[in-house]
Design an enzyme around this catalytic site. Structure first.
Site, PDB file in Angstrom:
ATOM      1  N   SER A  45      14.917  12.718 -49.023  1.00  0.00           N
ATOM      2  CA  SER A  45      16.482  12.766 -49.458  1.00  0.00           C
ATOM      3  C   SER A  45      17.182  13.887 -48.700  1.00  0.00           C
ATOM      4  CB  SER A  45      16.295  12.872 -51.129  1.00  0.00           C
ATOM      5  OG  SER A  45      15.697  14.059 -51.460  1.00  0.00           O
ATOM      6  N   HIS A 124      18.156  17.923 -52.151  1.00  0.00           N
ATOM      7  CA  HIS A 124      19.435  17.652 -51.840  1.00  0.00           C
ATOM      8  C   HIS A 124      20.600  18.675 -51.434  1.00  0.00           C
ATOM      9  CE1 HIS A 124      18.679  13.889 -54.681  1.00  0.00           C
ATOM     10  NE2 HIS A 124      17.788  14.038 -53.802  1.00  0.00           N
TER      11      HIS A 124
END
Length: 173
Positions: A45, A124
């Protein structure tokens, strides 16, 4: 990953986009181990978020230069035509910023509302920061201006400091 990176890859080439992706994965992983070790790190991610943030980098570097977009026609008898690139730039900017705001808001809500979430949102966030900085360094700049050189130098310094800190943190702790 394909949808996010395809547009960038068509403009800047696979090696540059691969670099952003891989450094984003590495940065997100290191940050997750440092600041969010109790949460799982599944997949890449950080790399995906770095590609999303790289869209901001290309907008920063080439805002003035993307004044027209040439559209080639699929039929040979039709001539290519140009459209104003300003609308596309604004839509791209709004989409990236809106995604960032909504995703960050949702992450904060899930983390602190008591709902169980096994996602490391630190990966993230750091992936996005890394994507922005690496994008400013490696993406094509059609016309380099003086202020852009300073931004690239600051990005390079912050990136090296960030990775150095993450590596030291992992060695010490």
């Amino acid at each position: 990953q394909l949808i996010v990176g395809l547009i960038l890859e068509m403009v800047h080439g696979a090696p540059r986009i691969s670099c952003i992706y891989m450094v984003g994965v590495l940065g997100g992983s290191l940050a997750s181990v440092c600041f969010d070790p109790e949460y799982n790190l599944w997949g890449a991610s950080g790399g995906v978020y770095s590609l999303i943030a790289a869209h901001l980098s290309t907008l920063i570097l080439n805002w003035k230069e993307d004044s027209a977009i040439i559209i080639n026609r699929s039929r040979q008898s039709k001539t290519p035509h140009a459209v104003d690139g300003k609308l596309f730039r604004i839509l791209q900017l709004v989409a990236v910023l809106l995604f960032g705001i909504l995703d960050t808001s949702y992450a904060v809500y899930r983390r602190y509302s008591g709902q169980y979430s096994s996602v490391s949102y630190v990966a993230h966030i750091v992936g996005s920061l890394v994507g922005l900085m690496v994008g400013l360094i490696v993406l094509k700049d059609r016309k380099e201006e003086h202020w852009e050189r300073h931004i690239k130098a600051v990005s390079w310094t912050l990136l090296c400091s960030m990775f150095g800190s993450f590596v030291l943190w992992n060695l010490i702790m």
